[in-house]
Design a protein around this motif. Structure first.
Motif, PDB file in Angstrom:
ATOM      1  N   LYS A   1       3.301  12.025   3.730  1.00 19.06           N
ATOM      2  CA  LYS A   1       2.935  11.418   5.010  1.00 19.06           C
ATOM      3  C   LYS A   1       1.426  11.434   5.225  1.00 19.06           C
ATOM      4  N   GLY A   2       0.678  11.757   4.158  1.00 13.50           N
ATOM      5  CA  GLY A   2      -0.776  11.802   4.273  1.00 13.50           C
ATOM      6  C   GLY A   2      -1.285  13.062   4.942  1.00 13.50           C
ATOM      7  N   GLN A   3      -0.431  14.104   5.079  1.00 12.65           N
ATOM      8  CA  GLN A   3      -0.815  15.307   5.798  1.00 12.65           C
ATOM      9  C   GLN A   3      -1.790  16.189   5.026  1.00 12.65           C
ATOM     10  N   GLY A   4      -1.919  15.928   3.716  1.00 14.46           N
ATOM     11  CA  GLY A   4      -2.851  16.701   2.913  1.00 14.46           C
ATOM     12  C   GLY A   4      -2.197  17.900   2.270  1.00 14.46           C
TER      13      GLY A   4
ATOM     14  N   PHE B   1      -3.224   0.933   4.011  1.00 14.00           N
ATOM     15  CA  PHE B   1      -2.100   1.806   4.361  1.00 14.00           C
ATOM     16  C   PHE B   1      -2.602   3.168   4.830  1.00 14.00           C
ATOM     17  N   ILE B   2      -3.606   3.715   4.169  1.00 14.05           N
ATOM     18  CA  ILE B   2      -4.165   5.011   4.573  1.00 14.05           C
ATOM     19  C   ILE B   2      -4.760   4.920   5.977  1.00 14.05           C
TER      20      ILE B   2
ATOM     21  N   ASN C   1     -15.639   2.418   3.086  1.00 10.88           N
ATOM     22  CA  ASN C   1     -15.859   3.736   2.494  1.00 10.88           C
ATOM     23  C   ASN C   1     -14.598   4.263   1.814  1.00 10.88           C
ATOM     24  N   VAL C   2     -13.450   4.055   2.442  1.00 10.79           N
ATOM     25  CA  VAL C   2     -12.194   4.514   1.827  1.00 10.79           C
ATOM     26  C   VAL C   2     -11.952   3.745   0.523  1.00 10.79           C
TER      27      VAL C   2
ATOM     28  N   GLY D   1       0.816  -1.218   0.000  1.00  7.15           N
ATOM     29  CA  GLY D   1       0.000   0.000   0.000  1.00  7.15           C
ATOM     30  C   GLY D   1       0.842   1.257   0.000  1.00  7.15           C
ATOM     31  N   ARG D   2       1.985   1.228   0.754  1.00  6.00           N
ATOM     32  CA  ARG D   2       2.894   2.377   0.777  1.00  6.00           C
ATOM     33  C   ARG D   2       3.451   2.656  -0.624  1.00  6.00           C
TER      34      ARG D   2
END
Length: 322
Positions: A223-226, A277-278, A245-246, A208-209
């Motif tokens: 890092k998924g911080q947006g 991963f998320i 849902n994701v 997933g990463r």
């Protein structure tokens, strides 16, 4: 007999002459539909068939007349039938040829009438012993097992051509691993938003990463911080939290918000891996994380699997709770 032969010869000559005349006349007769033969040719075929049948019948009659003629010249003398005596069943049965059955041959059985020939010349307390040989099938089976044992020993232990039990076990286990991997690969590609499960094993998270780094970093950060997209490390979600849902959000996308559908670019296994991963990024709190957006996800909410309507931000109370 000579007259019959002359008659047949004259008949054949007349038919041959007639056929030659018909062939000469057939030049001016047009062909007709059917078997591809005109009227004259059809007539010739019929006549030839008639002559063949007539020839067969004539030969048969000729043979019959010949037999009758020979019988008249040398008649068979009449012999008075011999009256045989009427036998009872036992006497008749004794005259019939006795042929041992296959079962008797296979078991090497001897009839009871030959018992006196099988008695051995010694007795014990009046008990007689018969010299019954071992059946042939038993000897074949016995020696056959010896031959099989020698061949088995040479094939598996001396020559090493065959696999022993330990080696067979290893081969079966290796085959099972290959089949298991193929099954898991196949089953992984049948995952959808209804059957996807949370899986935080290192292999899945690593896959997933890789998918996330390749496709998602531009919008959500490394890092998924947006960045352009929302922060993926908090508890708030624009389109519903939870693995299902994701998964649906990644699979179908949100075109009105710039989130493309990844259904054609990623297979179900890859979408499941990046989804897990998320979800594993929750609570990492990276530096420079984007403000929360959407609604707070609660794992026990029965509506977790429903796609939520897109929202841009949360109210002030939700932000305070976070």
């Amino acid at each position: 007999m000579k007259k019959i032969k002359l008659l047949l010869s004259s008949l054949l000559l007349s038919i041959t002459a007639f056929a030659a005349d018909e062939k000469a006349a057939a030049v001016v007769i047009p062909a007709r539909a059917g078997l591809g033969l005109n009227q004259s040719e059809m007539l010739i075929v019929i006549l030839l068939l008639f002559v063949t049948v007539l020839l067969v019948v004539s030969l048969t009659l000729l043979k019959a007349f010949k037999v009758m003629y020979q019988e008249q010249l040398n008649p068979t003398p009449y012999s008075k039938p011999v009256k045989e005596p009427v036998l009872d069943y036992d006497a008749w049965l004794k005259q019939q040829p006795v042929k041992p059955s296959i079962w008797i041959k296979l078991l090497s059985l001897r009839p009871i009438e030959e018992e006196k020939d099988l008695v051995i010349d010694h007795t014990y307390d009046g008990i007689k012993e018969l010299n019954n040989p071992v059946p042939a099938w038993f000897n074949f089976l016995f020696f056959g097992t010896m031959i099989f044992a020698a061949a088995y020993l040479f094939y598996y232990h001396i020559g090493g051509y065959g696999d022993l039990q330990d080696k067979e076990y290893e081969n079966e286990m290796a085959k099972a691993q290959v089949e298991k991997a193929a099954y898991l690969e196949k089953s992984a590609n049948t995952i959808d938003e209804n059957s996807v499960k949370f899986d935080d094993t290192p292999t899945v998270l690593e896959e997933g990463r890789t998918v996330f780094t390749t496709n998602c970093v531009v919008c959500h950060g490394d890092k998924g911080q947006g960045i352009i997209g929302p922060n993926l490390t908090d508890e708030y979600w624009l389109h519903g939290g939870g693995v299902k849902n994701v998964f649906k959000t990644i699979k179908y996308g949100v075109p009105e918000k710039g989130m493309i559908s990844w259904e054609k670019n990623l297979n179900p296994k890859q979408i499941s891996a990046v989804t897990n991963f998320i979800l594993s990024l929750k609570g990492t709190n990276p530096a420079g994380a984007k403000a929360p957006q959407g609604e707070k996800y609660e794992a026990k909410n029965p509506k977790d699997n429903e796609m939520k309507a897109p929202k841009d931000s949360v109210n002030k109370a939700d932000v305070t709770k976070k």
